[in-house]
Write a protein that holds these residues in place. Structure first.
Motif, PDB file in Angstrom:
ATOM      1  N   VAL A  11       0.844  -1.204   0.000  1.00 41.76           N
ATOM      2  CA  VAL A  11       0.000   0.000   0.000  1.00 41.76           C
ATOM      3  C   VAL A  11       0.873   1.245   0.000  1.00 41.76           C
ATOM      4  O   VAL A  11       0.618   2.201  -0.751  1.00 41.76           O
ATOM      5  CB  VAL A  11      -0.961  -0.009   1.210  1.00 41.76           C
ATOM      6  N   GLN A  12       1.920   1.257   0.814  1.00 42.51           N
ATOM      7  CA  GLN A  12       2.799   2.423   0.880  1.00 42.51           C
ATOM      8  C   GLN A  12       3.523   2.643  -0.447  1.00 42.51           C
ATOM      9  O   GLN A  12       3.648   3.780  -0.903  1.00 42.51           O
ATOM     10  CB  GLN A  12       3.815   2.271   2.009  1.00 42.51           C
ATOM     11  N   LEU A  13       3.982   1.579  -1.068  1.00 38.13           N
ATOM     12  CA  LEU A  13       4.643   1.719  -2.366  1.00 38.13           C
ATOM     13  C   LEU A  13       3.691   2.274  -3.414  1.00 38.13           C
ATOM     14  O   LEU A  13       4.092   3.095  -4.247  1.00 38.13           O
ATOM     15  CB  LEU A  13       5.223   0.380  -2.812  1.00 38.13           C
ATOM     16  N   MET A  14       2.437   1.834  -3.381  1.00 36.32           N
ATOM     17  CA  MET A  14       1.454   2.359  -4.326  1.00 36.32           C
ATOM     18  C   MET A  14       1.188   3.838  -4.051  1.00 36.32           C
ATOM     19  O   MET A  14       1.052   4.631  -4.977  1.00 36.32           O
ATOM     20  CB  MET A  14       0.157   1.553  -4.265  1.00 36.32           C
ATOM     21  N   LYS A  15       1.126   4.229  -2.773  1.00 38.99           N
ATOM     22  CA  LYS A  15       0.963   5.646  -2.425  1.00 38.99           C
ATOM     23  C   LYS A  15       2.131   6.478  -2.946  1.00 38.99           C
ATOM     24  O   LYS A  15       1.961   7.626  -3.335  1.00 38.99           O
ATOM     25  CB  LYS A  15       0.883   5.821  -0.911  1.00 38.99           C
ATOM     26  N   ASP A  16       3.319   5.879  -2.932  1.00 32.15           N
ATOM     27  CA  ASP A  16       4.519   6.575  -3.386  1.00 32.15           C
ATOM     28  C   ASP A  16       4.611   6.650  -4.907  1.00 32.15           C
ATOM     29  O   ASP A  16       5.541   7.251  -5.439  1.00 32.15           O
ATOM     30  CB  ASP A  16       5.772   5.896  -2.835  1.00 32.15           C
ATOM     31  N   GLY A  17       3.670   6.016  -5.607  1.00 33.15           N
ATOM     32  CA  GLY A  17       3.602   6.136  -7.053  1.00 33.15           C
ATOM     33  C   GLY A  17       4.226   4.995  -7.836  1.00 33.15           C
ATOM     34  O   GLY A  17       4.381   5.103  -9.052  1.00 33.15           O
ATOM     35  N   HIS A  18       4.587   3.913  -7.172  1.00 33.59           N
ATOM     36  CA  HIS A  18       5.139   2.756  -7.883  1.00 33.59           C
ATOM     37  C   HIS A  18       4.029   2.025  -8.630  1.00 33.59           C
ATOM     38  O   HIS A  18       2.869   2.049  -8.216  1.00 33.59           O
ATOM     39  CB  HIS A  18       5.792   1.779  -6.903  1.00 33.59           C
ATOM     40  N   SER A  19       4.400   1.368  -9.703  1.00 27.23           N
ATOM     41  CA  SER A  19       3.439   0.538 -10.424  1.00 27.23           C
ATOM     42  C   SER A  19       3.239  -0.760  -9.648  1.00 27.23           C
ATOM     43  O   SER A  19       4.018  -1.100  -8.755  1.00 27.23           O
ATOM     44  CB  SER A  19       3.967   0.217 -11.830  1.00 27.23           C
ATOM     45  N   ASN A  20       2.201  -1.502 -10.031  1.00 27.94           N
ATOM     46  CA  ASN A  20       1.951  -2.797  -9.403  1.00 27.94           C
ATOM     47  C   ASN A  20       3.162  -3.705  -9.572  1.00 27.94           C
ATOM     48  O   ASN A  20       3.613  -4.338  -8.620  1.00 27.94           O
ATOM     49  CB  ASN A  20       0.708  -3.448 -10.009  1.00 27.94           C
ATOM     50  N   LEU A  21       3.707  -3.768 -10.780  1.00 22.49           N
ATOM     51  CA  LEU A  21       4.844  -4.640 -11.050  1.00 22.49           C
ATOM     52  C   LEU A  21       6.065  -4.237 -10.219  1.00 22.49           C
ATOM     53  O   LEU A  21       6.733  -5.088  -9.624  1.00 22.49           O
ATOM     54  CB  LEU A  21       5.190  -4.624 -12.538  1.00 22.49           C
ATOM     55  N   ALA A  22       6.354  -2.952 -10.146  1.00 20.19           N
ATOM     56  CA  ALA A  22       7.513  -2.491  -9.380  1.00 20.19           C
ATOM     57  C   ALA A  22       7.338  -2.795  -7.889  1.00 20.19           C
ATOM     58  O   ALA A  22       8.272  -3.268  -7.233  1.00 20.19           O
ATOM     59  CB  ALA A  22       7.721  -0.996  -9.587  1.00 20.19           C
ATOM     60  N   ALA A  23       6.145  -2.553  -7.356  1.00 19.83           N
ATOM     61  CA  ALA A  23       5.891  -2.828  -5.938  1.00 19.83           C
ATOM     62  C   ALA A  23       6.041  -4.317  -5.648  1.00 19.83           C
ATOM     63  O   ALA A  23       6.619  -4.699  -4.625  1.00 19.83           O
ATOM     64  CB  ALA A  23       4.493  -2.345  -5.553  1.00 19.83           C
ATOM     65  N   CYS A  24       5.545  -5.146  -6.547  1.00 17.84           N
ATOM     66  CA  CYS A  24       5.649  -6.595  -6.353  1.00 17.84           C
ATOM     67  C   CYS A  24       7.097  -7.055  -6.387  1.00 17.84           C
ATOM     68  O   CYS A  24       7.513  -7.903  -5.591  1.00 17.84           O
ATOM     69  CB  CYS A  24       4.833  -7.327  -7.411  1.00 17.84           C
ATOM     70  N   ARG A  25       7.882  -6.514  -7.291  1.00 20.59           N
ATOM     71  CA  ARG A  25       9.294  -6.896  -7.369  1.00 20.59           C
ATOM     72  C   ARG A  25      10.045  -6.470  -6.112  1.00 20.59           C
ATOM     73  O   ARG A  25      10.872  -7.216  -5.597  1.00 20.59           O
ATOM     74  CB  ARG A  25       9.938  -6.263  -8.599  1.00 20.59           C
TER      75      ARG A  25
END
Length: 61
Positions: A11-25
Motif C-alpha cells: 500500500v505504501q509503495l502504491m501511495k509513493d507512485g510505484h506501479s503494481n509490477l515495481a511494488a511486487c518486485r
C-alpha cells in the motif's frame, strides 16, 4: 515474513507512485497477488475501490 505482513508495504509503495509490477518486485511477491490486492476479490474491496484514481497515480482518501 508472510503476505499479511507485506500488504502495508505494498500500500505504501502504491501511495509513493510505484506501479503494481515495481511494488511486487520490491516486496518479492507475485504480480497476481499485487493485482488481487489492487483490484479486490471475493467481496474484499481492493485499493482501487478505496481510492480516487487520477492520471499518473493514486489519491488516497
Amino acid at each position: 515474513m508472510g503476505l499479511v505482513d507485506k500488504r502495508p508495504g505494498y500500500v505504501q509503495l502504491m501511495k509513493d507512485g510505484h506501479s503494481n509490477l515495481a511494488a511486487c518486485r520490491i516486496l518479492g511477491i507475485s504480480r497476481n497477488t499485487g493485482s488481487r490486492w489492487l483490484n479486490g476479490r471475493n467481496g474484499v474491496p481492493g485499493l482501487r475501490q478505496q481510492v480516487w484514481i487520477r492520471a499518473g497515480g493514486f489519491l488516497f482518501r
